[in-house]
Design an enzyme around this catalytic site. Structure first.
Site, short mmCIF file in Angstrom:
data_model
loop_
_atom_site.label_atom_id
_atom_site.label_comp_id
_atom_site.label_asym_id
_atom_site.label_seq_id
_atom_site.Cartn_x
_atom_site.Cartn_y
_atom_site.Cartn_z
N LYS A 66 0.84 -1.22 0.00
CA LYS A 66 0.00 0.00 0.00
C LYS A 66 0.87 1.25 0.00
O LYS A 66 0.66 2.18 -0.79
CB LYS A 66 -0.90 0.03 1.24
N ASN A 67 1.86 1.29 0.88
CA ASN A 67 2.64 2.53 1.06
C ASN A 67 3.64 2.77 -0.06
O ASN A 67 4.29 3.82 -0.08
CB ASN A 67 3.31 2.51 2.43
N CYS A 160 -5.32 11.88 12.62
CA CYS A 160 -5.75 10.49 12.39
C CYS A 160 -6.17 9.89 13.73
O CYS A 160 -6.20 10.59 14.74
CB CYS A 160 -4.63 9.67 11.76
N ARG A 165 -1.27 14.72 12.88
CA ARG A 165 -0.20 14.31 11.95
C ARG A 165 0.04 15.46 10.98
O ARG A 165 -0.46 15.48 9.88
CB ARG A 165 -0.58 13.02 11.25
N ASP A 348 4.74 0.72 12.13
CA ASP A 348 3.52 0.06 11.62
C ASP A 348 3.42 -1.39 12.08
O ASP A 348 2.45 -2.07 11.73
CB ASP A 348 3.48 0.13 10.09
N ARG A 440 -8.50 -0.96 4.73
CA ARG A 440 -7.69 0.11 4.13
C ARG A 440 -6.28 -0.36 3.82
O ARG A 440 -5.63 0.14 2.92
CB ARG A 440 -7.60 1.30 5.09
C1 EPZ Z 1 4.15 6.96 6.39
O1 EPZ Z 1 3.36 8.02 6.97
C2 EPZ Z 1 3.22 5.75 6.32
N1 EPZ Z 1 2.08 6.07 5.51
C3 EPZ Z 1 2.75 5.38 7.73
O2 EPZ Z 1 2.00 4.17 7.64
C4 EPZ Z 1 3.95 5.12 8.61
O3 EPZ Z 1 3.50 4.92 9.92
C5 EPZ Z 1 4.91 6.31 8.57
O4 EPZ Z 1 5.27 6.64 7.22
C6 EPZ Z 1 6.20 6.05 9.33
O5 EPZ Z 1 6.84 4.93 8.86
C7 EPZ Z 1 2.19 5.96 4.16
O6 EPZ Z 1 3.22 5.61 3.61
C8 EPZ Z 1 0.98 6.27 3.36
P1 EPZ Z 1 6.26 10.40 8.32
P2 EPZ Z 1 3.89 9.54 6.93
O7 EPZ Z 1 6.16 11.63 7.52
O8 EPZ Z 1 4.56 9.78 5.65
C9 EPZ Z 1 6.03 13.72 11.77
C10 EPZ Z 1 0.14 2.74 7.81
O9 EPZ Z 1 -0.33 2.16 8.80
N2 EPZ Z 1 5.80 14.67 10.66
O10 EPZ Z 1 7.45 9.54 8.15
O11 EPZ Z 1 2.78 10.40 7.32
C11 EPZ Z 1 4.88 12.71 11.93
O12 EPZ Z 1 3.83 13.24 12.68
C12 EPZ Z 1 0.60 4.21 7.92
O13 EPZ Z 1 0.26 2.20 6.70
C13 EPZ Z 1 5.66 16.01 10.96
O14 EPZ Z 1 5.70 16.43 12.12
O15 EPZ Z 1 4.96 9.50 8.13
C14 EPZ Z 1 5.59 11.54 12.57
O16 EPZ Z 1 5.67 11.76 13.95
C15 EPZ Z 1 0.25 4.81 9.24
N3 EPZ Z 1 5.47 16.87 9.93
C16 EPZ Z 1 6.97 11.60 11.94
O17 EPZ Z 1 7.16 12.92 11.46
C17 EPZ Z 1 5.41 16.44 8.62
O18 EPZ Z 1 5.23 17.26 7.71
C18 EPZ Z 1 7.16 10.62 10.78
O19 EPZ Z 1 6.10 10.80 9.87
C19 EPZ Z 1 5.56 15.07 8.34
C20 EPZ Z 1 5.77 14.19 9.39
#
Ligand code: EPZ
Length: 461
Positions: A66-67, A160, A165, A348, A440
């Site tokens: 998915k990701n 979420c 997020r 995850d 999902r």
């Molecule tokens: C991706 O989310 C995945 N989603 C998530 O999987 C996964 O948990 C996550 O990466 C971490 O591995 C998809 O690929 C669609 P990040 P993403 O940007 O891109 C903070 C699942 O279950 N942050 O790496 O949103 C954020 O809040 C999902 O399949 C900011 O503060 O994750 C987090 O604490 C859930 N500002 C950290 O960084 C931003 O602009 C890492 O988030 C972006 C992120």
């Protein structure tokens, strides 16, 4: 004039799988499925009923990731024409992304797990709230729209199930590349944007922001350097797909990417990598039942951190060519897990491993450093008899001899997978409601578990 490098932080805001990339084949006449005509998908009110106590055994195939599929689908907006994506998982999230693309004017057709996307005639630059609120990853269309058309209006994703997020890293990075973006009425809006190269350093690793800025930089004028980027396989293979479209990207698989903007990109025919989180989830299911399972169509290279902890729990894990075999222990040993960006332990899988630790011999500790508040599954696991204490972003799990079936509620994709895993060994019947969360992120999970011997059925509530 030297450019000022920009450091964007949470506050102010390799060698991986090769991906087949080739020339696309045209649309076939016998279209099997288009999503345009259907209204926004209403979550099913189905539930799962699981009767625990059976050891899992046998072989099962892993679906596409998915990701990885979601950003690749969005990236097709960068290159006008017909793209072919193979091994796309059939999930409500990939259907939502298809709807977002169709909303913009793309033509999207699924033929089994192959998805054709024609981005020749993009008519709109707006990704509406109704779609974006159901899936945060819709934000991936922002960078490609700004890069190719200089305009976009994308709903802010909002929070979420487990908390805020933010997307500040995405926005600050695009601003550093020259995008004047406004937040208006809950939308991120920009027009007459001409992206240019920039030196951007992430204080904290972000999968989404890395993918977003990498896509945007492919058509920006000049060179962009992204430092401290995410190494998740989903990101690295997105880079390979973009290179297949004609992008010039150096450093894939390292923490620094250099992207030389080009004038235009062309469509591709590519295959989505196996889903490492689905694979890891099934391994944890095999482990908790003390069973013996083999996963096919999966990449052990993406599972090292998870396999390491499963071995610590007492499992025998045998990685092979495109497959992984696991034999579970009579009773797992307690674990100490701290999540981290890839190649660290994936957040995850935090919930699913907590389910495993709930019947382990001893006290386990699981700390989530990515999402400090990703614990909505804890009260539901406690309903099944798990003994879990939260201390900040660490869960202490005192293993119990047995769990007991009960009605529980899914709250997000991975939390629901954890409840399924716990239910596989809980005494009696467990009923998991709101499994639209599971749909999902997992394709036909109950069929796969049933093929491994689980007593599981889907009912409508
Ligand atoms: C991706 O989310 C995945 N989603 C998530 O999987 C996964 O948990 C996550 O990466 C971490 O591995 C998809 O690929 C669609 P990040 P993403 O940007 O891109 C903070 C699942 O279950 N942050 O790496 O949103 C954020 O809040 C999902 O399949 C900011 O503060 O994750 C987090 O604490 C859930 N500002 C950290 O960084 C931003 O602009 C890492 O988030 C972006 C992120």
């Amino acid at each position: 004039m030297p450019r000022d490098p920009v450091t964007i932080s949470l506050t102010t805001f390799e060698e991986s799988t090769h991906m087949d990339v080739g020339a696309p084949s045209p649309f076939s006449s016998d279209v099997t499925h288009s999503t345009l005509s259907e209204p926004t998908e209403q979550p099913t009110m189905d539930a799962l009923v699981i009767r625990g106590g059976r050891k899992l055994s046998g072989r099962v195939e892993i679906s596409g990731a998915k990701n990885a599929a979601l950003p690749v689908m969005a990236a097709t907006l960068l290159a006008p024409g017909v793209h072919t994506l193979r091994n796309v998982p059939l999930l409500s999230d990939t259907r939502t992304m298809a709807r977002v693309l169709e909303q913009l004017g793309a033509r999207v057709e699924f033929r089994g797990h192959a998805c054709k996307i024609d981005t020749s005639r993009i008519m709109s630059f707006e990704a509406p709230y109704d779609l974006v609120r159901t899936m945060r990853a819709s934000i991936y269309v922002l960078g490609p729209l700004l890069a190719r058309f200089g305009a976009a209006r994308v709903s802010l994703p909002g929070g979420c199930a487990w908390g805020p997020r933010p997307v500040n890293l995405h926005l600050e990075g695009l601003k550093a590349m020259g995008a004047a973006l406004e937040i208006e009425h809950g939308y991120i809006a920009g027009k007459d944007v001409e992206l240019h190269g920039a030196d951007i350093s992430f204080e904290n690793v972000s999968v989404g922001a890395t993918a977003q800025l990498m896509m945007a930089a492919t058509l920006a004028s000049g060179t962009t350097v992204l430092d401290n980027v995410a190494l998740e396989p989903d990101v690295t293979v997105l880079g390979q797909v973009l290179i297949g479209c004609g992008a010039r990207i150096e450093g894939l698989g390292s923490r620094r990417l250099t992207i030389h903007g080009v004038r235009e990109l062309h469509p591709v025919d590519t295959t989505i990598i196996p889903d490492r989180i689905e694979a890891a989830t099934l391994l944890a299911a095999g482990a908790i039942t003390g069973g013996s399972i083999t996963l096919e169509q999966c990449d052990a290279g993406h599972l090292a951190a998870v396999m390491h902890h499963l071995e610590d729990a007492g499992c025998d894990v045998l990685p092979g060519n495109g497959e992984v075999t696991l034999s579970g222990p009579t009773r797992p040993s307690a674990l100490e897990i701290t999540t981290a960006p890839f190649p660290g332990f994936p957040t995850d899988m935090q919930a699913q491993m907590m389910a495993l630790c709930s019947i382990a011999d001893g006290v386990s500790a699981i700390t989530d450093t990515i999402y400090l508040d990703r614990f909505t599954h804890v009260p539901e696991l406690q309903r099944l008899g798990a003994q879990i204490e939260l201390k900040g972003n660490t869960a202490l799990i005192r293993g119990v001899d047995r769990l007991q079936g009960a009605p529980v509620m899914a709250t997000d994709i991975r939390a629901s997978a954890a409840l399924v895993i716990a239910a596989l060994i809980a005494e009696g019947e467990t009923r998991i409601s709101r499994i639209y969360h599971l749909d999902r992120g997992y394709e036909q999970l109950e069929q796969k578990l049933r093929s491994l011997g689980a007593d599981i059925e889907r009912i409508s509530e």
